[in-house]
Design an enzyme around this catalytic site. Structure first.
Site, PDB file in Angstrom:
ATOM      1  N   LYS A 111       0.821  -1.217   0.000  1.00  0.00           N
ATOM      2  CA  LYS A 111       0.000   0.000   0.000  1.00  0.00           C
ATOM      3  C   LYS A 111       0.856   1.268   0.000  1.00  0.00           C
ATOM      4  CE  LYS A 111      -4.215  -2.009   1.822  1.00  0.00           C
ATOM      5  NZ  LYS A 111      -3.776  -3.404   2.082  1.00  0.00           N
TER       6      LYS A 111
HETATM    7  C1  LIG Z   1      -4.416  -4.477   1.496  1.00  0.00           C
HETATM    8  C2  LIG Z   1      -3.685  -5.763   1.482  1.00  0.00           C
HETATM    9  C3  LIG Z   1      -4.042  -6.825   0.618  1.00  0.00           C
HETATM   10  C4  LIG Z   1      -5.252  -6.768  -0.281  1.00  0.00           C
HETATM   11  O1  LIG Z   1      -5.053  -5.910  -1.359  1.00  0.00           O
HETATM   12  P1  LIG Z   1      -6.278  -5.464  -2.273  1.00  0.00           P
HETATM   13  O2  LIG Z   1      -5.713  -4.519  -3.254  1.00  0.00           O
HETATM   14  O3  LIG Z   1      -7.268  -4.815  -1.343  1.00  0.00           O
HETATM   15  O4  LIG Z   1      -6.837  -6.690  -2.889  1.00  0.00           O
HETATM   16  C5  LIG Z   1      -3.256  -7.966   0.598  1.00  0.00           C
HETATM   17  N1  LIG Z   1      -2.201  -8.086   1.418  1.00  0.00           N
HETATM   18  C6  LIG Z   1      -1.825  -7.112   2.267  1.00  0.00           C
HETATM   19  C7  LIG Z   1      -0.663  -7.325   3.162  1.00  0.00           C
HETATM   20  C8  LIG Z   1      -2.539  -5.908   2.329  1.00  0.00           C
HETATM   21  O5  LIG Z   1      -2.172  -4.953   3.185  1.00  0.00           O
END
Ligand SMILES: *Cc1c(COP(=O)(O)O)cnc(C)c1O
Length: 439
Positions: free
Chosen positions: A107
């Site tokens: 993210k």
């Molecule tokens: C947010 C997150 C996900 C999921 O990602 P999306 O784009 O919402 O599908 C998977 N793994 C981790 C560690 C995350 O923080």
């Protein structure tokens, strides 16, 4: 650049408005009107471009002058400032490590890029931009780190007291500068409610420029296309088709991969990997989308029962006839779901077999790739490792029965002083604080 809402395709918006608003008024999601195909020569010569240059070429094609090239180059220089290395596990399996940013999860890519774009679009405003975020832990950390010391922007983070981990709390409360943390005496839902009310409040709107850093903002999706190209570049060029396995919750990461494919990246297939929250694998199997309340799992960042980006996936594959959207999507995406027991076993097995420490989210992605490759053995598979295993330290150490090295930037947080404002779960007090401190 023009964008439409998935709910209303004829009302077009520019990039600035889409980024600053986050969500269209009709509650659809913004999508680019045109996803341009990058030149074949660019794809062929990917190896000659740095990660930043790849990002620049993608943005230049997509933005169509919405940000002048010099500004774009500067902005990308500040946003794309950590690597996305590919690590080989065996002959047909690779891991794309997306955890080298400040909050140790993928993210960070979206949050940093969004911060740079918002700051850029806000540069001629005399008033400071105030970003409100309610967090149950992880998103807040990425957003806070992404906006840290961004000129003209303040970030106010609301988190539920006692309901985030010690390190998560440190990620939210020790940055200082333009990041303000409010420790709310309530639940995550209370935090979210307070933020929602603030956006609807006329008096606040009159005195503070408020916006959100919503996870479905298009400026978080765009930078996630960069690393699919960056990963492809690092793979050996042996002619085998490339597949990506994406551990998914709200399906933003997977949607970005689909966009990269539309831009011309030669991806053979995508694998939607989920935990027990398996509504998308269910849809791919049956053609029926049945959102339902999420259940708690070991890979908790993927505990989503009604994935927000599913609307974008439908939009990308929209067909005219009955069932054709489903059929279009199934050509490019396969879905698999795994429970916590399988996930734990995979974390242990990957450590034993490859001497590689994977986190529970990545482990779900690995399991799905393995499943897919049983029937498609001639493929080269890349698992997106979405978080560093040290983010889930107790679980991973428990499974492996050994210590997991904690990256310096995370370990350093433990010793830093928490700074947070105590806040009852009450909108009146929150509003007063905002007016008193930020107006
Ligand atoms: C947010 C997150 C996900 C999921 O990602 P999306 O784009 O919402 O599908 C998977 N793994 C981790 C560690 C995350 O923080």
């Amino acid at each position: 650049m023009k964008l439409y809402s998935t709910k209303q395709k004829d009302a077009l918006t520019g990039l600035k408005e889409a980024v600053m608003k986050g969500l269209p008024d009709d509650n659809g999601l913004y999508m680019p009107l045109e996803i341009p195909r990058l030149p074949a020569s660019f794809i062929r010569n990917l190896g000659g471009y740095s990660f930043r240059e790849i990002a620049f070429h993608i943005c230049r094609a997509l933005f169509k002058g919405a940000v002048p090239e010099d500004d774009l180059e500067e902005l990308i220089g500040r946003a794309v400032n950590f690597p996305a290395p590919v690590v080989q596990l065996d002959d047909d399996k690779y891991v794309l490590e997306l955890f080298h940013g400040p909050s140790l999860a993928f993210k960070d890519f979206g949050a940093r890029f969004m911060a740079q774009l918002m700051s850029y679009f806000n540069r001629e405003e005399s008033r400071e931009l105030v970003i409100l975020v309610a967090t149950s832990g992880d998103t807040g950390g990425a957003v806070a780190a992404g906006f840290l010391q961004t000129p003209g922007v303040k970030v106010v983070i609301l988190y539920p007291s006692g309901k985030v981990s010690m390190l998560q709390e440190k990620q939210l409360t020790t940055l200082g500068h333009n990041i303000l943390a409010l420790e709310v005496d309530g639940t995550f839902d209370d935090c979210q409610e307070m933020v929602k009310k603030a956006f609807l409040d006329k008096e606040l709107a009159g005195s503070i420029r408020l916006t959100s850093a919503n996870s479905i903002n298009i400026s978080r999706l765009i930078p996630q296309t960069f690393y699919y190209f960056e990963a492809y570049k690092q793979l050996p060029d042996d002619g085998r088709p490339v597949v990506f396995s994406v551990p998914s919750g709200n399906f933003g990461n997977l949607t970005a991969g689909l966009m990269a494919q539309r831009m011309g990246l030669p991806v053979h297939h995508f694998i939607a990997a989920t935990n027990a929250n398996d509504v998308v694998p269910g849809y791919l199997e049956s053609g029926l989308f049945n959102p339902r309340p999420s259940v708690r799992t070991l890979s908790n960042a993927m505990d989503v029962g009604n994935p927000s980006n599913f609307a974008r996936m439908l939009d990308l594959y929209e067909g005219k006839e009955e069932g054709s959207t489903w059929n279009n999507m199934r050509k490019f995406i396969s879905g698999y779901a795994f429970d916590d027991e399988q996930t734990r076993a995979a974390v242990a097995e990957i450590s034993r077999r490859y001497n590689y420490t994977i986190d529970p989210h990545g482990a779900v992605g690995f399991l799905a790739l393995e499943q897919y490759q049983k029937a498609h053995s001639n493929t080269k598979g890349v698992v997106l490792e979405t978080a560093h295993p040290a983010k889930f330290l107790d679980e991973v150490e428990g499974i492996l029965g050994r210590e997991v090295a904690v990256p310096g930037r995370l370990a350093a947080l433990a010793g830093r002083e928490k700074e947070a404002v105590w806040m009852p779960a009450d909108f009146g007090g929150f509003k007063e604080w905002l007016l008193g401190n930020l107006a």
